[in-house]
Each structure stands twice: as C-alpha cells, then as structure tokens.
Write a protein that holds these residues in place. Structure first.
Motif, PDB file in Angstrom:
ATOM      1  N   PRO A  77      42.062  42.598  41.735  1.00 23.82           N
ATOM      2  CA  PRO A  77      42.799  43.390  40.739  1.00 23.82           C
ATOM      3  C   PRO A  77      42.000  44.629  40.349  1.00 23.82           C
ATOM      4  N   GLU A  78      42.726  45.691  40.122  1.00 20.07           N
ATOM      5  CA  GLU A  78      42.032  46.947  39.808  1.00 20.07           C
ATOM      6  C   GLU A  78      41.364  46.906  38.452  1.00 20.07           C
ATOM      7  N   ASP A  79      41.741  45.975  37.585  1.00 23.22           N
ATOM      8  CA  ASP A  79      41.119  45.883  36.276  1.00 23.22           C
ATOM      9  C   ASP A  79      39.957  44.901  36.247  1.00 23.22           C
ATOM     10  N   ALA A 124      33.747  50.193  37.845  1.00 24.66           N
ATOM     11  CA  ALA A 124      35.175  49.907  37.746  1.00 24.66           C
ATOM     12  C   ALA A 124      35.879  50.316  39.032  1.00 24.66           C
ATOM     13  N   ALA A 138      36.342  43.436  35.990  1.00 26.24           N
ATOM     14  CA  ALA A 138      35.208  43.933  35.215  1.00 26.24           C
ATOM     15  C   ALA A 138      34.011  44.185  36.124  1.00 26.24           C
ATOM     16  N   THR A 139      33.099  45.013  35.648  1.00 28.78           N
ATOM     17  CA  THR A 139      31.869  45.293  36.387  1.00 28.78           C
ATOM     18  C   THR A 139      31.049  44.005  36.512  1.00 28.78           C
ATOM     19  N   THR A 185      31.955  41.653  38.688  1.00 27.02           N
ATOM     20  CA  THR A 185      32.837  40.623  39.248  1.00 27.02           C
ATOM     21  C   THR A 185      32.425  40.322  40.692  1.00 27.02           C
ATOM     22  N   ASP A 220      39.461  51.534  40.995  1.00 26.51           N
ATOM     23  CA  ASP A 220      40.665  52.312  40.739  1.00 26.51           C
ATOM     24  C   ASP A 220      41.510  52.296  42.000  1.00 26.51           C
ATOM     25  N   ARG A 221      42.633  51.537  41.962  1.00 24.12           N
ATOM     26  CA  ARG A 221      43.460  51.391  43.152  1.00 24.12           C
ATOM     27  C   ARG A 221      44.112  52.715  43.544  1.00 24.12           C
ATOM     28  N   ASP A 254      47.885  45.261  42.832  1.00 21.92           N
ATOM     29  CA  ASP A 254      48.422  44.887  41.533  1.00 21.92           C
ATOM     30  C   ASP A 254      49.885  44.483  41.642  1.00 21.92           C
TER      31      ASP A 254
END
Length: 829
Positions: free
Chosen positions: A358-360, A410, A362-363, A365, A412-413, A445
């Motif tokens: 997922p693009e969201d 982060a 967290a750093t 991951t 970003d797709r 997403d």
C-alpha cells in the motif's frame, strides 16, 4: 526507475536517522529466537511447542498475522488457528545429522501485518532406535598353536548409528576356557574388543573354536548385535604384524582429485618368508568411507576415490588392519581432517515479498525477507548483503543469516508503481564469491487480490453415525486487501461427480467457512465425497477462488460379528433344525483340530478384527480355541473318562470400542468312527421324536375325552326323552300328534332331514280334512334304537323298520317317524 525523495536531509542527519532505525530493528531481531527440544522418530502431527504464544502473539491476532515457516525442507508445520508448531514428517536424527554429538534444525518464522521474522531452533534428541551391527557375519582368525598365553587378538568393532549413551557399547563373549575377552579404549574414545588367549593351544587336540561376540548398547531398553568368531589353530607363526603408530593422522583440503595420496601406514613382522609378508586392508568401516578412500594392499597407501566435501563431513576416522601370511592381524586407526575451501557461493532465498505494498505504508515497513546462506565455514562462510539500485528501500541483517528489506521513506504510487532493486551477497573468502537476485516491489491501492485458501485441498474426517449439524472443518481463505476488499464470504460451488448427491450432505457457513454435516453419514454406504467451496471478497468487482474439500467417513463399530460356521441352531419351536456336530476320535492327542469357527464383520479396520474365546464347555480343560484363527483344538489328549457328548460355546469379539460379539455353539461327539457316534446321535433324535409323540398323545387323549362327554350327554338326552314319552308329549311336540294327520300319507316332504345345512329342523303341516276318530289311531309303540342307529344318517328309516307300517300299500307310521325326527333334531343340537 529513479525515485524522487520528497525531503532531503544532510549527509550526517540522514545517516544518523537510518542508523537509528537499523539499530532498533537489529536489537529486536536479536531477541527474537525461540528454542525447542524434541525426541527423534516422533509421528507426524506431534506437538513441538506453542510457537505463537512464545512469540507473544494472541489467538485473536493469528488470522491477520499469517504465521508461516520459511525452511526449505518442511520438517515442521504451524497451525494457523492456534499457532502451535507440529512435526510435519518423521525425523531421523541419524539421517539428518549423522554421528554428530548435537543435532538441531533452524528455520525462520514469518509474521505479516507488519512483516517480521523470528529464528526458531529445534534440537533433536536421540532415541535408541538402532541396534549395534557388525560388518561381517563371521570373523575368521588364524592363531598359531605356539602363541603363548596372554596374547591378544583384536576383534571387529561394532557400530551403532545412535548417539550419546545409546551408542555406548559393551562387549560380551561366550564362555570358553581357552579364551577371554578384553576391551581397550582407542584414542577416539571407541572401545576395541580383543580376544585374549588364556592357555596354550594344541592343534592335535582341538584345531578350531567357535565363539560368539555380542555388542550391547547403553539404551533403555538395550539393543544388541552378534558376530560369530571362528578360530583356526595353525602351525608355527610366532610374530604378528606391528604398526609403527596406533593412530595415523592427516589433514587434506576438500575437493582433492581422485587418486590423491592421503596418508601411508606401515606395519612390520619379525617372521620370515610368507609369515613375514604383510598385507593391508580396511577394518570394520561403513560403506560410505569405502566410497571415498582406498588402501593399497601391499604399500599401505590410503588414497581418495571420491570427492571430499567439507560441508558434508569434516573428519573421518576408520580402522586399518595388517595381516601376515600366517593369518595374524594387527589394527590401527586413521584420522583424516578435511579443511575448508571457498568453493560455495552465497545462496539468496526470497522468503517473503510483500508486493504490492500500500502506498500509505509507514517508514520502516518490512516489504521482503531474504535468507542468505554460505555453506562454507569461517571467513569463507561470512556473508554481507547490500542493495544495488535507486529505490526507497534499505536492507537490515537479522540473526540466523536472514535479512529484512524495509522502506526507508514514504511511498508514492503516483510517482512509481514499481520498484526494482538487486540484492548482492558477498563472502569474505579468497577469492571472494558473490551472488545476486532482483526484487520487484509493486505499489497498489485497488482490489487486485482474490481470496486465497490456506490449502488448495482440504481433508476432513468424521466418524459415521454423526449427529446432523456436526462440524466437519473450517476452511479459511485470506485476502491481502483491506476493508470490504478483504472481507471473505463462503458458499458451496459444487460436488464430486463420483458421489451422487454429495453437495446436499454438507453446508457451509458464509462468514466463518465452517462446514457442517446435513445428516448422519454411514461408512458402509459412503466412505468419502468431495465438495468445492468458493470464497469471494467484498470488492467491486468481486474476486473469488475455490478449494476442494474431501470428506472421509470413518468407520465405527456398529456391526456385530456374524457367525457363518457353525450355523445357528433353530429356535425350540422349529423341530426340523439339527445342531451341527463334530466327531473326535478318542485317540486324539493334544492339538487335534476339531473344527473352525468362521465369522465375518461388516465393519472395517480394527472394528472388523475378530478374536475368538471359549466361554463354555462341558469339559473346559479338554478344548481350546485359537485367539485369531478360530480353530477349535483339543488342549490335551482325550481320555476314557471324558463324556461322549461335549457342548462348546465360543464367543466372537471384534476390536471396536465398545466391542461387539456373537456366540457359536458346537456339539462334539467323542467316538472313533461315525458308526460309533450314531447311537449318541440317535438318542438326540429319539428325544425330539419322544417330545413330538407326547404332544400327539395329548391331542388324542383330549379328543377321546370329548367323545366320552358327547356319549354321556346323548345317554342323558335319551333317558329324558323316554321319560317324557311315558308322561305324554310336551306342548312343544303336540303338533306331532297322530290326530293331526290323515291316513292318506305323510304330511311333510320325504327328504326334509337330508339337506346340506349344518343343522336339522322338523316341519308340521295339517293333514287333509277328514273326520277320523281319535280312537282309530292308537299311539304307536316307541322303538328302542341303539346309539349306532341314532347316530346313523338313515336312523329314522331304521326306526320305522321295527313297525309294521312299512309296506307298499300302507304308508309309514307318521307318529313314529315324527318322534324319530324329533330325537334326531335334539341329538344334533
């Protein structure tokens, strides 16, 4: 594709932040190690330990965390419902670790959401499942008759594949006054059995000996192996060969070419001629060593014949023996150490890759878990990894040779939907060897993941006669998406074509995936069937997948054994049935086969295993029945005191829980021949005939009593009629008076009392009107008839023959005929 960072840090600040993140990850990974200890040879499904609990995971977290093992060979499996670790296949310590003192299996456990890796080590303890074995079945020794007492002769060493206490051997020798057994300890710790000569030999008195050498291990219970020692007493050979060393040592590098010299042994013999000529050979060694080394018979040179691999085994110890021409033998040990060469490149295995991400996210991951392994040792096996390529990812080392690929910033797709990086692993050997693999990470997403079943095919086991609605199993499919995209529902998609009507047998709960039985199942009618379960997520458009569930019906002990022979005796009311019998001669000895009880059971497995037992007998000590064969045999010799007729009752039981049984009755006649047994059989038949004759006699007695009662009633009736006749006719019979008829003829039909009705009746009609004085017809005399005449069909006509009115011109006396008819009527009533 290059990745554009949204925020730039200074060189020092960026390195400090990244170092702090990596330090935290490394510190947590260092503590994530779990150890278990189990015994070898555990069956599949045996519990190893509560893995999820030891990792700090609760039961509610398990479905979402997706606990999974990463080992290349699946010795173990984890249950995703309770998180317990189970044995997946039989573990043989000797096969896995050989003769090493310790044996363990290490692997990684992956936990998702978030992704994490744990190191698990399972120690395998040895059990005494191997017996000591000798390489040869016979050991031949030639001993000169001039050898003085006290001389020692090394014997073959037994080998036990177990480890520790289970491999400690104790040697024993059969008793013989000429020889005893002594045991010495070799430098490697093994025990060497030696044959000690206790007294001088004389070939002319005894030229050979045969002894048995036994090796017993230290297990509980202990196991043993034997070898036969054959000793041949020969003429003079005074001196045995002598090795220059007890142990020869050598150190060689792995990957030596075949034929390379490893070491050379040397033995001398003080004798001359053929008795001083020495030849070399291997002692008692396994075939695996013979496949790697060879010894020259004349020179004693030990050379390689196969490839040596340090990673497989780094040390070899085996025995050599030298034999002179007279048959005397000496023994020594060879110890060869293998040194490591940097001949293995690092191996990179991708244990887990979370793609798409997922693009969201967290750093920090974890998006991938790698395992890097170098089979070399020392510096040759020390590996370092790094990422090559522009991507917001970094790699962190974990204990056990695993690495985590985590997000460094982060994602970003909209900027990049895919990231490609190369993992490079290098060792520290000389020369340096390296390997690489590429990681492709996607960012998404949308609902692009269909539900995935934990297994492509499930197996459920249910005992027959189950209650309707019983739970069979739970199928579970997981969807990597979140929210409605990851919400899974279940339904039945179809059944197997081979099982007609299989789908109606089960139902599935839409939310939980639990399969329930719709009705009671019968093993004898349906042993297995399959259904397809479909799992669909709640996305738009929805995605689905199917899994096959095979349901196996287990047998229960619901059928009692059925006796085929001897056939069951009919019920007491069935006089035609005759019980089977067997004739046994009185000369029969113990073990004489009398008969065999044959029975079958409609169940399967243990429920159909039958055992037989004698529960009743006229002479309990005379017969016995085979527990599994059902054969009825004599337990002792038949004697004259034994009764001629014997009755045996055997019970047939199955091995179900609870056990069901049936009985069989067998009649035995003790006689030398069938002719001698006939009187006994006749007595049995005569008894049945006597019972039938008694029943028939009782019937005739009742019938005779009834006849006598009828005659008595008849006599009373006749007496009453006679008295009434003298007193005058009653009012009922006044119509029978003579004045009511004319002389012209009878006033009633001639055949009125010969009808077919079951009863008789009399008819009175008036005569033609004619004035006849009453005095013209005096009352006729009453005839006296016998009982036979009264009971006859033409009794009335016989009565009239006693009168003088039966002529061709004069009709029969009407009064007499009417009286006769009345009597007949009363008698018939």
């Amino acid at each position: 594709m290059a990745v554009r960072r949204r925020q730039r840090l200074g060189p020092g600040g960026g390195r400090a932040l990244l170092g702090a993140v990596l330090l935290c990850v490394w510190w947590r990974a260092a503590a994530e190690r779990v150890r278990y200890t189990i015994a070898e040879e555990l069956g599949r499904g045996s519990l190893v330990g509560p893995l999820a609990r030891d990792l700090g995971l609760s039961a509610d977290e398990l479905p979402a965390r997706k606990l999974r093992l990463s080992e290349e060979k699946q010795y173990f499996t984890v249950n995703e419902e309770n998180g317990n670790l189970y044995v997946n296949e039989r573990l043989d310590r000797e096969e896995m670790c050989g003769a090493t003192a310790t044996c363990s299996v290490s692997f990684e456990v992956l936990v998702h959401n978030p992704l994490n890796v744990f190191n698990v080590e399972v120690a395998i303890e040895d059990v005494n499942d191997n017996s000591p074995i000798f390489r040869k079945s016979f050991l031949d020794l030639d001993i000169d008759e001039m050898i003085p007492p006290g001389s020692r002769f090394p014997l073959e060493i037994a080998h036990d594949a177990d480890a520790g206490r289970n491999s400690l051997l104790i040697y024993q020798l059969t008793n013989d006054p000429s020889f005893t057994l002594a045991v010495t300890e070799n430098p490697d710790g093994s025990k060497q059995p030696e044959l000690v000569l206790e007294r001088a030999l004389d070939r002319e008195k005894q030229s050979s000996f045969e002894l048995v050498l036994m090796a017993v291990d230290g297990g509980d219970p202990a196991r043993s192996g034997t070898v036969q020692v054959r000793i041949n007493v020969t003429d003079a050979n005074d001196n045995p060969p002598v090795f220059s060393k007890k142990v020869y040592e050598a150190r060689v590098a792995e990957n030596l070419p075949a034929g390379s010299l490893v070491l050379e042994v040397r033995a001398t013999d003080a004798d001359t001629g053929s008795n001083g000529r020495v030849s070399y050979a291997f002692g008692s060694i396994p075939e695996s060593i013979r496949a790697l080394f060879t010894v020259d018979r004349n020179s004693g040179e030990v050379r390689t014949v196969g490839p040596l691999d340090f990673e497989e085994k780094n040390k070899y110890v085996f025995g050599l023996e030298a034999t002179d021409g007279g048959g005397l033998t000496a023994h020594c040990k060879a110890q060869i150490d293998i040194t490591d060469e940097n001949d293995n490149v690092p191996e990179i295995t991708i244990l887990s890759l979370s793609s798409p991400v997922p693009e969201d996210a967290a750093t920090g991951t974890v998006v991938a878990v790698l395992k890097v392994r170098d089979r070399d040792s020392g510096e040759n096996g020390q590996v370092s990894c790094e990422l090559s390529g522009e991507a917001p990812l970094s790699i962190v080392a974990s204990p056990g040779g695993s690495y985590k690929v985590v997000t460094a910033s982060a994602l970003d797709r909209e900027q990049a939907s895919e990231h490609r990086v190369t993992v490079v692993a290098r060792d520290r050997g000389r020369p340096v060897l390296s390997s690489s693999t590429e990681l492709v990470l996607e960012v998404s997403d949308v609902n692009d993941n269909a539900p995935v079943f934990e297994e492509a095919a499930y197996s459920a086991y249910v005992a027959e006669n189950n209650a309707a609605g019983a739970l069979l199993l739970r199928v579970q499919a997981r969807d990597a998406d979140a929210g409605a995209n990851g919400r899974v529902s279940y339904w039945l998609a179809g059944g197997s074509a081979g099982a007609a009507g299989a789908a109606p047998l089960v139902s599935v709960e839409a939310r939980s995936g639990a399969l329930y039985a719709q009705r009671s199942l019968d093993y004898e009618q349906c042993r297995e069937f399959s259904v397809e379960v479909r799992a669909q997520d709640g996305g738009a458009p929805a995605r689905s997948s199917t899994a096959t569930v095979r349901v196996f019906v287990l047998d229960r002990n619901d059928n009692a054994p059925r006796v085929l022979w001897p056939a069951a005796v009919a019920a007491p009311g069935e006089a035609a049935a005759v019980a089977p019998f067997e004739v046994v001669p009185r000369s029969a000895e113990a073990g004489y086969l009398v008969a065999k009880v044959v029975a079958v059971d409609a169940d399967a497995g243990r429920n159909a295993w039958l055992s037989y037992e004698l529960v009743q007998a006229s002479e309990p000590a005379l017969f016995r029945v085979g527990l599994h064969s059902g054969e009825v045999r004599t337990a002792r010799a038949v004697s004259e005191r034994d009764a001629a007729k014997q009755r045996l009752v055997a019970v047939v039981k199955d091995h179900g829980q609870p056990a069901l049984s049936a009985t069989a009755t067998l009649h035995v006649v003790l006689a030398e021949s069938l002719q001698e047994a006939l009187p006994e059989l006749s007595e049995r038949a005569a008894g049945a005939e006597a019972a039938a004759a008694a029943a028939e006699l009782q019937f005739y007695l009742v019938l005779a009593l009834a006849l006598l009662s009828a005659l008595f009633v008849l006599s009373v009736a006749l007496a009453v009629l006679a008295r009434l006749r003298r007193a005058g006719p009653p009012a009922v019979l006044r119509c029978l008076g003579a004045q009511r008829f004319s002389v012209a003829g009878a006033a009633f039909p001639a055949d009125f009392c010969e009808g077919t009705l079951p009863y008789s009746y009399n008819l009175c009609v008036p005569a033609p009107a004619r004035a006849v004085p009453d005095a013209a017809w005096p009352p006729p005399p009453v005839p006296v008839l016998s009982a036979e005449e009264l009971l006859g069909a033409d009794s009335c006509e016989k009565a009239n023959l006693n009168t003088s009115a039966v002529t061709g011109d004069v009709p029969a006396d009407p009064d007499a005929l009417q009286v006769c008819k009345a009597k007949s009527f009363i008698l018939r009533i």
